[in-house]
Design an enzyme around this catalytic site. Sequence first.
Site, mmCIF file in Angstrom:
data_model
loop_
_atom_site.group_PDB
_atom_site.id
_atom_site.type_symbol
_atom_site.label_atom_id
_atom_site.label_comp_id
_atom_site.label_asym_id
_atom_site.label_seq_id
_atom_site.Cartn_x
_atom_site.Cartn_y
_atom_site.Cartn_z
ATOM 1 N N CYS A 291 0.796 -1.235 0.000
ATOM 2 C CA CYS A 291 0.000 0.000 0.000
ATOM 3 C C CYS A 291 0.831 1.288 0.000
ATOM 4 C CB CYS A 291 -0.945 -0.003 1.198
ATOM 5 S SG CYS A 291 -2.157 -1.321 1.098
HETATM 6 N N1 LIG Z 1 -2.826 -5.798 1.933
HETATM 7 C C1 LIG Z 1 -3.230 -4.684 2.504
HETATM 8 O O1 LIG Z 1 -2.824 -4.368 3.620
HETATM 9 C C2 LIG Z 1 -4.211 -3.753 1.839
HETATM 10 C C3 LIG Z 1 -4.824 -2.773 2.623
HETATM 11 C C4 LIG Z 1 -5.733 -1.924 2.045
HETATM 12 C C5 LIG Z 1 -5.977 -2.013 0.676
HETATM 13 N N2 LIG Z 1 -5.344 -2.957 -0.083
HETATM 14 C C6 LIG Z 1 -5.665 -3.016 -1.492
HETATM 15 O O2 LIG Z 1 -6.520 -4.131 -1.726
HETATM 16 C C7 LIG Z 1 -6.242 -4.709 -3.003
HETATM 17 C C8 LIG Z 1 -5.909 -6.168 -2.827
HETATM 18 O O3 LIG Z 1 -4.739 -6.271 -2.055
HETATM 19 P P1 LIG Z 1 -4.287 -7.621 -1.343
HETATM 20 O O4 LIG Z 1 -3.215 -7.239 -0.381
HETATM 21 O O5 LIG Z 1 -5.473 -8.370 -0.848
HETATM 22 O O6 LIG Z 1 -3.646 -8.392 -2.579
HETATM 23 P P2 LIG Z 1 -3.264 -9.968 -2.622
HETATM 24 O O7 LIG Z 1 -2.238 -10.082 -3.674
HETATM 25 O O8 LIG Z 1 -3.001 -10.468 -1.255
HETATM 26 O O9 LIG Z 1 -4.616 -10.654 -3.096
HETATM 27 C C9 LIG Z 1 -5.168 -10.450 -4.345
HETATM 28 C C10 LIG Z 1 -5.731 -11.768 -4.822
HETATM 29 O O10 LIG Z 1 -6.408 -11.530 -6.035
HETATM 30 C C11 LIG Z 1 -6.183 -12.665 -6.880
HETATM 31 N N3 LIG Z 1 -6.468 -12.253 -8.250
HETATM 32 C C12 LIG Z 1 -5.688 -11.597 -9.121
HETATM 33 N N4 LIG Z 1 -6.361 -11.376 -10.269
HETATM 34 C C13 LIG Z 1 -7.596 -11.892 -10.117
HETATM 35 C C14 LIG Z 1 -8.737 -11.967 -10.924
HETATM 36 N N5 LIG Z 1 -8.764 -11.416 -12.148
HETATM 37 N N6 LIG Z 1 -9.812 -12.595 -10.441
HETATM 38 C C15 LIG Z 1 -9.813 -13.131 -9.196
HETATM 39 N N7 LIG Z 1 -8.766 -13.097 -8.380
HETATM 40 C C16 LIG Z 1 -7.668 -12.467 -8.820
HETATM 41 C C17 LIG Z 1 -4.765 -13.056 -6.600
HETATM 42 O O11 LIG Z 1 -4.522 -14.407 -6.979
HETATM 43 C C18 LIG Z 1 -4.681 -12.830 -5.101
HETATM 44 O O12 LIG Z 1 -5.029 -14.001 -4.383
HETATM 45 C C19 LIG Z 1 -5.118 -3.874 -3.594
HETATM 46 O O13 LIG Z 1 -5.661 -2.863 -4.405
HETATM 47 C C20 LIG Z 1 -4.472 -3.240 -2.384
HETATM 48 O O14 LIG Z 1 -3.842 -2.032 -2.699
HETATM 49 C C21 LIG Z 1 -4.479 -3.847 0.484
#
Ligand SMILES: NC(=O)c1ccc[n+]([C@@H]2O[C@H](COP(=O)([O-])OP(=O)(O)OC[C@H]3O[C@@H](n4cnc5c(N)ncnc54)[C@H](O)[C@@H]3O)[C@@H](O)[C@H]2O)c1
Length: 453
Positions: A291
């Site tokens: 992030c």
């Molecule tokens: N990790 C954090 O602390 C956090 C906090 C706030 C916001 N975010 C935001 O949330 C979003 C997700 O982050 P995250 O940390 O969960 O990412 P992550 O990589 O942990 O998880 C994302 C998941 O999406 C899957 N994926 C990718 N393409 C896909 C598709 N087309 N269809 C279905 N699944 C798909 C991946 O295989 C993965 O399991 C990002 O935009 C991030 O910036 C993350």
Amino acid sequence: MTPLGVLRPVSEESLGSPERFAALKRKIQEGTATVGVVGLGYVGLPLACAFAEKGYPTTGFEVDAEKPRRIAAGSSYIGDISDEDLGRAKAGGRLKATTDFSLLKEQDAIIICVPTPLRKSKDPDISYILAATHEIEKTLRPGQLIILESTTYPGTTREILLPAFTRKDFQLGRDFFLAFSPERVDPGNKEYKIHNTPKVVGGATPRCLELSALLYGKVARHVFPVTSLEVAEMAKLLENTFRAVNIGMVNEMAMMCGRLGISISEVVEAAKTKPFGYMPFYPGPGIGGHCIPLDPHYLAWKMRTLDFEPRFIELAGAINSRMPEYVVERAEDILNLEQGKALSRSQVLVLGVSYKKDISDMRESPAIEVIEHLLLKKARVSYHDPYVAELEVAGSQLRSVALDERAVSSSDLVLIVTDHSAVDYGLVVQRAQLVLDTRNVLKDRAEHKIFRL
Ligand SMILES: NC(=O)c1ccc[n+]([C@@H]2O[C@H](COP(=O)([O-])OP(=O)(O)OC[C@H]3O[C@@H](n4cnc5c(N)ncnc54)[C@H](O)[C@@H]3O)[C@@H](O)[C@H]2O)c1
């Protein structure tokens, strides 16, 4: 210069009978609405569990087949979700996970939680959002609510998702509903979870807002509705840019204090006694995670398309990304001045490599760059991290070593990069020859061999 566009909510009065809106509202209220979560990572899995636990039939959609398999087996792969949490969510068959995107058709509400990384050029990579949007578009049916949670630049929901779902006879606010709600999960945070972190929600229309606020109100105690998609998108970027900028400022303060020969930690402790108008931030070896290092660049990119140069973001990025190298320079000076040793002939034990304490997430971890700089200067490097068993840095494979007397005392310098709680710092202080503590985890220790940023 092109401004973002018309931000006024779409009027729904001309759309005719709100029967689909009323039907979905009833289902959400009654707890029978089916919820689909696209992307089951750090954000998606806890969210899917939260809805399932509240009784909503929930389906997670993944491209990585291993994740649905793990969920089916009741084995969590996310630190914040224990196997027991997963078991509770799965009870009564309420939580399922699949790679079969045709089942999106069966969902009343679909929440997108896919990654939003940066390209090498630091431009947004929204290919995951595009792919998820495309899958939803293929099976879109009347009465569905789609919410984007992935962090992205202001305008994404309106410019990318809305046109993909709109057709001549398929209208926003009548046939389908669209919203943006930023995710605020803080992995590893024991106090703030989905239920007690206020949820900001912006709808494309008043009905979209009402439905999404109602839905989130079932899993979050406080929902904060805002008047547009863009306000919700921008709120997240303000939060994370605020952190990046303040961390950048305190990191620069740390370098200034280093030059002045005073302790930044003591300066921060003194400043934070002010009961108003100050909020402490702490210096460190750089910023990591999915992030803080990335999100401000989404905003910077968007603003550059509008001929606006976002100076704070660029400056904070430059200072924060300089920190790993600064840490290695400090290590080099300490070894040289304290023991007359060259870094190139020294053994350095890096303690903690994940991007923050008590989790295993390595994404954008500054430890990688710290180790890269150490290796470039020909130091011999080992590391210990209770959460990260192995690591590849610049083509070298490293394995976490046991943190015992021998590992500590045989190192010329112990470099604390991530302050995991499970580490035996007593042993470190007792046995280390020199310690550089970039997280101030040893703040109560006065030994002369301990150095801080
Ligand atoms: N990790 C954090 O602390 C956090 C906090 C706030 C916001 N975010 C935001 O949330 C979003 C997700 O982050 P995250 O940390 O969960 O990412 P992550 O990589 O942990 O998880 C994302 C998941 O999406 C899957 N994926 C990718 N393409 C896909 C598709 N087309 N269809 C279905 N699944 C798909 C991946 O295989 C993965 O399991 C990002 O935009 C991030 O910036 C993350």
